[in-house]
Design a protein around this motif. Structure first.
Motif, short mmCIF file in Angstrom:
data_model
loop_
_atom_site.label_atom_id
_atom_site.label_comp_id
_atom_site.label_asym_id
_atom_site.label_seq_id
_atom_site.Cartn_x
_atom_site.Cartn_y
_atom_site.Cartn_z
N ILE B 19 2.72 -14.35 -20.12
CA ILE B 19 2.89 -15.73 -20.56
C ILE B 19 1.85 -16.08 -21.61
CG2 ILE B 19 2.73 -18.12 -19.81
CD1 ILE B 19 3.83 -17.10 -17.08
N PRO B 22 -0.49 -21.01 -23.16
CA PRO B 22 0.23 -21.80 -24.16
C PRO B 22 -0.74 -22.65 -24.96
CG PRO B 22 0.63 -22.65 -21.93
CD PRO B 22 -0.12 -21.37 -21.79
N LEU B 24 -1.88 -25.47 -25.89
CA LEU B 24 -1.70 -26.88 -25.58
C LEU B 24 -2.69 -27.75 -26.35
CD1 LEU B 24 -0.93 -26.81 -21.77
CD2 LEU B 24 0.62 -26.86 -23.69
N ASP B 194 13.45 -24.75 -35.02
CA ASP B 194 12.31 -24.79 -34.11
C ASP B 194 11.08 -25.39 -34.78
OD1 ASP B 194 11.35 -24.11 -31.45
OD2 ASP B 194 10.02 -22.71 -32.48
N ARG B 217 7.46 -29.64 -35.97
CA ARG B 217 8.29 -29.15 -34.87
C ARG B 217 9.51 -30.03 -34.71
NH1 ARG B 217 5.19 -28.23 -29.31
NH2 ARG B 217 7.29 -28.67 -28.55
N ALA B 227 7.00 -36.79 -24.25
CA ALA B 227 6.31 -35.82 -23.38
C ALA B 227 5.41 -34.91 -24.21
CB ALA B 227 7.33 -35.01 -22.58
N ALA B 228 5.91 -34.43 -25.35
CA ALA B 228 5.12 -33.52 -26.19
C ALA B 228 3.88 -34.24 -26.72
CB ALA B 228 5.98 -32.99 -27.34
N GLU B 230 2.32 -36.81 -25.26
CA GLU B 230 1.38 -37.08 -24.16
C GLU B 230 0.76 -35.81 -23.61
OE1 GLU B 230 3.65 -39.75 -21.59
OE2 GLU B 230 2.57 -41.40 -22.56
N ALA B 231 1.45 -34.68 -23.79
CA ALA B 231 0.87 -33.41 -23.36
C ALA B 231 -0.10 -32.87 -24.41
CB ALA B 231 1.98 -32.39 -23.11
N GLU B 233 0.63 -31.80 -27.43
CA GLU B 233 1.17 -30.74 -28.28
C GLU B 233 1.43 -31.20 -29.70
OE1 GLU B 233 4.67 -28.96 -26.61
OE2 GLU B 233 3.79 -28.99 -24.62
#
Lengths: 305, 501
Positions: B19, B22, B24, B194, B217, B227-228, B230-231, B233
């Protein structure tokens, strides 16, 4: 065998031609892409010029003839929106779609098969109840909602996984998981009922009476027969997944083929719609062929025909 | 037991190795921008989409003029420009500008680009923007002269959306899927659908950009964009539902806000379909809708009600003297009674789905408020492509169509022209209005033009040419590490951003 394959191939060509033809005419009847390609306020003259540049001003049968001949050479034309070959636009998205479909199919089938078998063998116990409730929930939960919930929990709350996009194995986990839930739920329910049907058959009782080991009876007599409808189902699901899962691709920003076809439909990008639909048709034909061949492996009676 | 434990540890380790971690958290020299739709083409003349294609390409290809975050024009490749007579423009270029392959970014390159979009054989999607251009001449290496067939005061504004390709390179390459930078960034990686990763162009002739790496992106789903953000990203998202703004700010991981965009929401009347030819009915509809209520309830106070015109204050030609029709259902009922219209006849309201920020909700409110004053309305939700075909091709719009209109040059000429007789967008067919717009276009004196457009907007207000609603809010969310001045048009550019300290 050669004759069988040849007739299948003929059927396949016919099916693809039919799909492409229907899509060609329906898409052209529904609208004119030039009004979407041009900026706000373009004049009638601008619209006419672009129509001519795209060849849309010719009689529809002439357009169809040209398109069909080019398609035979594998040329689907230049995408109106992307301004490059339509087939490239679709094919470059296939690896992402294939990866997601493969993951979901592999884990979905594995989990679904184990769960379905447990539910059938442990009939009437608490484990059957748990498995079947989970399967029902898995099938009834909208993938859209499940996807968003997983993102909020694993990506925003815990920060373990990316919210979307592609590029690494970590990106594959959430969309793969979401899709696997749906696949495994369908397979578990079908396998359970199919197993239960077969277990009631006379030849199963005979096999047991012969004194065969329970394991032999299960794998050799029951499971092989029960798998036929399941294989059909997997074939259908595989075809659907390889055609792109629009909802999952949208929620997880996954650059798959479903989204690009969807977008082409919205923008009335005829060459991409045609390339996409032809590709999906080919995928369905191939998966169906594989399913047919698998029947033969599972059931000798089908093989002899 | 030991065996199982070892296997588990091994599997865990493999999983972690496969993995990887990531990405982040972001590096300081990187900024990530979320796009709502994927970049379709890399050819800047084959797309009119400012919010995706052109925003990304503006990092790679230079423009003569840029529109800054304050919506004012700024010099870019052109140092200065002037209208030397009503149909002639002169642009003075910076010297020494060049593409990464060494090709000169001079007057000849500008001429080649303007000729390319006007060439019918190219089929440039943005040809309509330069329809009035009749001749382009390279006077010397850094001077370009543009002649227009009639006065075109908005030419400079239009050029802020026009990006320049390298002529020599374009002869042997396809700009749809390759790039050759003449701007602050080069394309490092492009995964269609993407992301596109840009790196600072080492050969750039202008000032060094603030960020070494810019990533665009594509995230089509609104909840996933939030979500992206707040995360951590992505640094900038747009198209946040107005009701989410408060929640994002409360949760505190990022910031969100809204400003008025240049897109005006309206109910477009089809004056050709009964009973919309009736003035009192059209006025009644304007009285019957609680615009302020919509702005408060649906947009959490983040929308500004239209001042009885299609223009927001950002537009040239905005009329500051007009006031919205007040919300007055009783007055609406009176007018309906006076109008003599049969109120039982069905009136259709069309709304293209998923096109405008919370447009469907607004349409629900409009329909129910029109029912309250006694009209028999029904809503039709329609897919955007079908809607545009109905509007422009079949010319069969419903009696009322809820839609948003914006004009990229932010000028009354253009925006109002969509309601001039003969325009493909027009469903009003008011000769007096058309004559005023012709007069406005014939003049190059800003004061005179302002007066003419004041008359035009006043006429459209009195005639209730449309149901005037509100300026659609431009909503956004931004990470706490970046500052960015929010803007009412669709440009999203890394060179408008800086790191916060």
């Amino acid at each position: 065998m050669a004759r069988y394959l040849l007739s299948k191939l003929f059927e396949a060509a016919l099916a693809i031609w039919g799909v492409v033809t229907i899509v060609f005419f329906v898409s052209r009847v529904l609208g004119d892409p030039t009004v979407l390609l041009l900026p706000m306020g373009a004049s009638q003259q601008d619209i006419d010029t672009l129509r001519a540049a795209l060849g849309l001003d010719r009689p529809i049968l002439e357009q169809y003839g040209i398109a069909l001949l080019s398609m035979l050479r594998g040329d689907f034309g230049i995408s109106f929106q992307h301004t490059r070959p339509a087939l490239d636009v679709v094919l470059e998205r296939m690896p992402a779609t294939g990866m997601l479909a493969g993951t979901a199919l592999f884990f979905g089938t594995l989990i679904g098969a184990v769960a379905g078998a447990i539910a059938a063998l442990r009939r009437g116990t608490i484990s059957e109840f748990v498995v079947m409730t989970a399967a029902l929930l898995g099938q009834a939960t909208p993938v859209f909602w499940l996807g968003i919930m997983l993102i909020l929990f694993f990506s925003v709350q815990l920060g373990w996984l990316p919210t979307g996009g592609s590029g690494s194995l970590a990106h594959l986990i959430l969309p793969g998981l979401t899709l696997s839930v749906f696949v495994s739920a369908s397979i578990a329910r079908l396998l359970r009922s199919s197993l239960l049907d077969i277990m009631r058959e006379d030849y199963v009782r005979t096999a047991r009476a012969k004194g065969l080991m329970p394991r032999t009876v299960f794998f050799w007599h029951i499971a092989r027969n029960a798998l036929i409808p399941v294989v059909t189902m997997i074939g259908i699901i595989a075809g659907e997944l390889l055609g792109g899962s629009v909802v999952i691709e949208t929620v997880f920003a996954w650059p798959g083929v479903g989204r690009v076809i969807m977008q082409a439909i919205q923008a009335q990008d005829f060459p991409v719609i045609q390339a996409g639909v032809a590709l999906v048709a080919v995928i369905f034909v191939v998966t169906n062929l594989l399913v047919d061949l698998l029947y033969g492996v599972l059931d000798p009676r089908i093989r002899q025909r | 037991m030991n065996g199982i434990f070892r296997t588990t540890v091994f599997m865990g380790a493999t999983a972690v190795a496969l993995i990887g971690s990531p990405a982040l958290s972001q590096e300081n020299d990187t900024v990530t921008i979320a796009l709502r739709v994927a970049v379709n083409t890399l050819d800047p003349h084959m797309t009119a989409s400012v919010g995706s294609d052109l925003s990304v390409l503006s990092h790679i290809y230079p423009a003569l003029i840029l529109r800054g975050p304050d919506l004012k024009l700024q010099p870019a490749l052109a140092e200065s420009w002037e209208m030397t007579d009503p149909t002639t423009w002169r642009f003075k270029l910076k010297s020494g500008a060049h593409f990464a392959n060494g090709e000169k970014l001079d007057a000849a390159a500008v001429k080649w680009n303007l000729d390319r979009v006007r060439d019918d054989a190219v089929g440039a999607r943005i040809a309509a923007w330069f329809e009035l251009v009749s001749e382009v001449t390279a006077i010397d290496e850094t001077t370009v002269e543009v002649k227009t067939s009639s006065p075109y005061p908005a030419l400079a504004d239009q050029l802020s959306m026009f990006l320049l390709l390298p002529p020599e390179w374009a002869k042997t390459h396809n700009p749809a899927n390759e790039t050759m930078s003449g701007g602050p960034y080069v394309v490092k990686e492009n995964v269609p659908g993407d992301h596109i990763t840009l790196a600072a162009n080492p050969d750039y002739w202008g000032p060094k950009p603030e960020f070494e790496t810019v990533i665009f992106r594509t995230i089509p789903e609104s909840a996933a964009r939030t979500a992206a953000l707040e995360a951590g990203e992505v640094d900038l998202i747009t198209g946040v539902p107005a009701t989410e703004i408060k929640r994002i700010n409360e949760r505190g991981a990022a910031e969100a806000g809204a400003i008025d965009s240049i897109r005006m929401m309206l109910g477009k009347f089809n004056h050709q379909k009964a009973p919309m030819e009736n003035l009192k009915l059209r006025q009644a509809i304007n009285y019957a809708i609680d615009k302020e209520g919509i702005a408060q309830a649906i947009f959490d106070g983040n929308a500004t009600v239209a001042n009885c015109q299609l223009l927001t204050p950002a537009y040239f030609g905005y009329n500051p003297d007009l006031k919205p029709y007040p919300y007055d259902p009783e007055k609406a009922q009176e007018l309906l009674a006076e109008s003599g219209v049969d109120l039982s006849q069905p009136i259709e309201i069309e709304i293209p789905v998923g096109t405008y920020l919370q447009g469907e909700e607004v349409t629900q409110v409009i329909a129910s408020q029109l029912q309250e004053v006694g009209l028999n309305v029904k809503i039709t939700e329609i897919e955007f492509g079908a809607f545009m075909n109905k509007q422009l091709k079949a010319r069969d719009l419903a009696q009322i169509a809820v839609q948003g209109l914006a004009w990229p040059t932010i000028d009354a000429d253009g925006m109002l022209t969509m309601f001039a007789p003969g325009n493909v967008y027009d469903y009003w067919n008011n000769a007096e209005f058309g004559a005023l717009l012709d007069k406005g276009r014939a003049s190059v004196d800003p004061e005179e033009r302002k007066k003419i457009y004041a008359d035009a907007t006043k006429l459209m207000c009195e005639e209730a040419g449309a149901l005037f609603l509100y300026a659609q809010p431009a909503t956004y969310g931004i990470s706490k590490r970046i500052s960015w001045q929010s803007r009412g048009d669709d440009w999203v550019r890394a060179f408008d951003m800086t790191l916060r300290n």
